[in-house]
Write a protein that holds these residues in place. Structure first.
Motif, PDB file in Angstrom:
ATOM      1  N   GLU A 143     -37.380 -55.493  -6.656  1.00  0.00           N
ATOM      2  CA  GLU A 143     -37.598 -54.049  -6.671  1.00  0.00           C
ATOM      3  C   GLU A 143     -37.227 -53.498  -5.301  1.00  0.00           C
ATOM      4  N   LEU A 144     -36.093 -52.873  -5.231  1.00  0.00           N
ATOM      5  CA  LEU A 144     -35.530 -52.398  -3.971  1.00  0.00           C
ATOM      6  C   LEU A 144     -36.070 -51.011  -3.642  1.00  0.00           C
ATOM      7  N   THR A 145     -36.528 -50.832  -2.402  1.00  0.00           N
ATOM      8  CA  THR A 145     -37.072 -49.546  -1.972  1.00  0.00           C
ATOM      9  C   THR A 145     -36.170 -48.902  -0.925  1.00  0.00           C
ATOM     10  N   GLU A 146     -36.380 -47.621  -0.692  1.00  0.00           N
ATOM     11  CA  GLU A 146     -35.612 -46.921   0.337  1.00  0.00           C
ATOM     12  C   GLU A 146     -35.879 -47.497   1.714  1.00  0.00           C
ATOM     13  N   GLN A 147     -37.108 -47.910   1.961  1.00  0.00           N
ATOM     14  CA  GLN A 147     -37.458 -48.492   3.259  1.00  0.00           C
ATOM     15  C   GLN A 147     -36.726 -49.817   3.480  1.00  0.00           C
ATOM     16  N   GLN A 148     -36.569 -50.602   2.428  1.00  0.00           N
ATOM     17  CA  GLN A 148     -35.830 -51.850   2.543  1.00  0.00           C
ATOM     18  C   GLN A 148     -34.353 -51.584   2.825  1.00  0.00           C
ATOM     19  N   CYS A 149     -33.788 -50.604   2.158  1.00  0.00           N
ATOM     20  CA  CYS A 149     -32.390 -50.236   2.409  1.00  0.00           C
ATOM     21  C   CYS A 149     -32.209 -49.795   3.856  1.00  0.00           C
ATOM     22  N   LEU A 150     -33.152 -49.007   4.355  1.00  0.00           N
ATOM     23  CA  LEU A 150     -33.089 -48.548   5.740  1.00  0.00           C
ATOM     24  C   LEU A 150     -33.159 -49.729   6.700  1.00  0.00           C
ATOM     25  N   ALA A 151     -34.049 -50.673   6.417  1.00  0.00           N
ATOM     26  CA  ALA A 151     -34.203 -51.838   7.289  1.00  0.00           C
ATOM     27  C   ALA A 151     -32.927 -52.671   7.325  1.00  0.00           C
ATOM     28  N   ILE A 152     -32.355 -52.929   6.161  1.00  0.00           N
ATOM     29  CA  ILE A 152     -31.136 -53.733   6.097  1.00  0.00           C
ATOM     30  C   ILE A 152     -29.988 -53.016   6.790  1.00  0.00           C
ATOM     31  N   ALA A 153     -29.868 -51.712   6.557  1.00  0.00           N
ATOM     32  CA  ALA A 153     -28.796 -50.948   7.194  1.00  0.00           C
ATOM     33  C   ALA A 153     -28.930 -50.972   8.716  1.00  0.00           C
ATOM     34  N   THR A 154     -30.149 -50.842   9.213  1.00  0.00           N
ATOM     35  CA  THR A 154     -30.383 -50.855  10.659  1.00  0.00           C
ATOM     36  C   THR A 154     -30.010 -52.210  11.254  1.00  0.00           C
ATOM     37  N   LEU A 155     -30.442 -53.278  10.602  1.00  0.00           N
ATOM     38  CA  LEU A 155     -30.128 -54.617  11.086  1.00  0.00           C
ATOM     39  C   LEU A 155     -28.627 -54.895  11.016  1.00  0.00           C
ATOM     40  N   ALA A 156     -27.963 -54.380  10.000  1.00  0.00           N
ATOM     41  CA  ALA A 156     -26.523 -54.596   9.862  1.00  0.00           C
ATOM     42  C   ALA A 156     -25.725 -53.853  10.918  1.00  0.00           C
ATOM     43  N   CYS A 157     -26.258 -52.728  11.382  1.00  0.00           N
ATOM     44  CA  CYS A 157     -25.550 -51.932  12.385  1.00  0.00           C
ATOM     45  C   CYS A 157     -25.803 -52.406  13.805  1.00  0.00           C
ATOM     46  N   LEU A 158     -26.873 -53.153  14.022  1.00  0.00           N
ATOM     47  CA  LEU A 158     -27.184 -53.614  15.372  1.00  0.00           C
ATOM     48  C   LEU A 158     -26.051 -54.436  15.984  1.00  0.00           C
ATOM     49  N   PRO A 159     -25.406 -55.364  15.249  1.00  0.00           N
ATOM     50  CA  PRO A 159     -24.313 -56.118  15.855  1.00  0.00           C
ATOM     51  C   PRO A 159     -23.098 -55.274  16.245  1.00  0.00           C
ATOM     52  N   VAL A 160     -22.911 -54.113  15.612  1.00  0.00           N
ATOM     53  CA  VAL A 160     -21.744 -53.283  15.942  1.00  0.00           C
ATOM     54  C   VAL A 160     -22.131 -52.088  16.794  1.00  0.00           C
ATOM     55  N   LEU A 161     -23.312 -52.138  17.390  1.00  0.00           N
ATOM     56  CA  LEU A 161     -23.802 -51.017  18.191  1.00  0.00           C
ATOM     57  C   LEU A 161     -22.820 -50.653  19.294  1.00  0.00           C
ATOM     58  N   HIS A 162     -22.204 -51.664  19.921  1.00  0.00           N
ATOM     59  CA  HIS A 162     -21.255 -51.424  21.005  1.00  0.00           C
ATOM     60  C   HIS A 162     -19.804 -51.604  20.565  1.00  0.00           C
ATOM     61  N   LEU A 163     -19.599 -51.832  19.269  1.00  0.00           N
ATOM     62  CA  LEU A 163     -18.244 -52.013  18.747  1.00  0.00           C
ATOM     63  C   LEU A 163     -17.771 -50.792  17.971  1.00  0.00           C
ATOM     64  N   GLY A 164     -18.659 -50.228  17.147  1.00  0.00           N
ATOM     65  CA  GLY A 164     -18.283 -49.058  16.367  1.00  0.00           C
ATOM     66  C   GLY A 164     -18.388 -49.320  14.876  1.00  0.00           C
ATOM     67  N   PHE A 165     -18.548 -48.250  14.106  1.00  0.00           N
ATOM     68  CA  PHE A 165     -18.790 -48.391  12.677  1.00  0.00           C
ATOM     69  C   PHE A 165     -17.588 -48.950  11.932  1.00  0.00           C
ATOM     70  N   ASP A 166     -16.374 -48.722  12.437  1.00  0.00           N
ATOM     71  CA  ASP A 166     -15.199 -49.209  11.722  1.00  0.00           C
ATOM     72  C   ASP A 166     -15.154 -50.735  11.657  1.00  0.00           C
ATOM     73  N   TRP A 167     -15.965 -51.415  12.466  1.00  0.00           N
ATOM     74  CA  TRP A 167     -16.034 -52.875  12.404  1.00  0.00           C
ATOM     75  C   TRP A 167     -16.782 -53.355  11.161  1.00  0.00           C
ATOM     76  N   LEU A 168     -17.381 -52.428  10.418  1.00  0.00           N
ATOM     77  CA  LEU A 168     -18.032 -52.754   9.154  1.00  0.00           C
ATOM     78  C   LEU A 168     -17.169 -52.352   7.962  1.00  0.00           C
ATOM     79  N   ALA A 169     -15.890 -52.140   8.202  1.00  0.00           N
ATOM     80  CA  ALA A 169     -14.977 -51.705   7.150  1.00  0.00           C
ATOM     81  C   ALA A 169     -14.587 -52.871   6.244  1.00  0.00           C
TER      82      ALA A 169
END
Length: 262
Positions: free
Chosen positions: A67-93
């Motif tokens: 059962e997926l919640t909005e809070q879980q989506c937010l947590a996963i998205a935040t953790l996924a963006c941490l590695p590209v914090l200094h690289l940029g969003f296009d590195w998740l393309a």
């Protein structure tokens, strides 16, 4: 015509403004884990922007009865963006979907022995997987544990995002697409000797600071040391100082209780 309409819908979605994460939701996210405590105010603002874009550009779905919640989506998205914090969003393309299981999930595997030519089939229980141009697949139980214990040497999202970064240049070989300030020669000069040393130690049955799983392949080595960069940088520095220094140049300074660079 259907294909064109689907393409047009995807195009409109790609240019849609990123949804704003509410102040309360964002503060609760940051407070949920000590992983974010060492980020500067500027880095937190940038992480929030990247996370908003992730939520706008990626799709989430549950599997295995989760059962997926909005809070879980937010947590996963935040953790996924941490590695590209200094690289940029296009590195998740190059990919769009996140699939979340409640815990470990089972996948069928084929293994080809290059020496004998024999192909064997089996099943593996996984907590994370990244497909080339396909989904990011995660166990929510393990994501939640990583948030609760962020500096115990494990971070499944960072591990799988490292695989995604490795795939960006078209070859999953332990060498991701590199920023302009790091050359391929720099990368290999730091990574290859450290990987070779770990492989020798594992083959000889020696205890290693770095998880022996990293000796499976150069791409797994990159994913495991990336995981350590975010979850136990002090240990990584002691075990492989050249790799630790390289990943600081690639990802930026690790966010750990002992880090005072921000």
């Amino acid at each position: 015509m259907t294909a064109f309409l689907n393409w047009l819908a995807r195009l409109r979605h790609s240019f849609a403004p990123a949804p704003r994460i509410g102040d309360g939701d964002w503060q609760a996210m940051l407070a949920a884990s000590a992983l974010f405590e060492c980020l500067s105010a500027q880095e937190r603002a940038l992480l929030r922007e990247l996370t908003s874009r992730f939520l706008a550009r990626k799709t989430f779905s549950a599997a295995g009865g989760h059962e997926l919640t909005e809070q879980q989506c937010l947590a996963i998205a935040t953790l996924a963006c941490l590695p590209v914090l200094h690289l940029g969003f296009d590195w998740l393309a190059g990919w769009r979907e996140v699939i979340v299981y409640p815990g470990e999930f089972r996948v069928k595997r084929e293994h080809h022995d290059e020496r004998s030519g024999v192909v064997t089939e089996g099943e593996d229980d996984l907590i994370g997987e990244a497909w080339e141009r396909g989904p990011l697949i995660l166990s929510w139980t393990d994501v939640a544990t990583d948030l609760e214990h962020p500096f115990d040497g494990f971070n499944v999202v960072a591990h799988e995002i490292a695989h995604k970064l490795d795939m960006l240049d078209g070859a999953m070989n332990g060498v991701p697409r590199l920023p302009a300030h790091i050359t391929r020669r720099d990368w290999i000069a730091a990574m290859q000797p450290a990987y070779d040393a770990l492989l020798r130690a594992v083959e000889r049955g020696r205890d290693t600071l770095i998880d022996p799983y990293a000796a499976e392949s150069v791409e797994e080595y990159f994913a495991v040391v990336s995981e350590l960069h975010f979850s136990d940088p002090t240990m990584l520095h002691g075990a492989a100082p050249a790799v630790s220094a390289l990943l600081e140049r690639f990802y930026g300074p690790p966010d750990s209780p002992g880090n005072t660079s921000v």
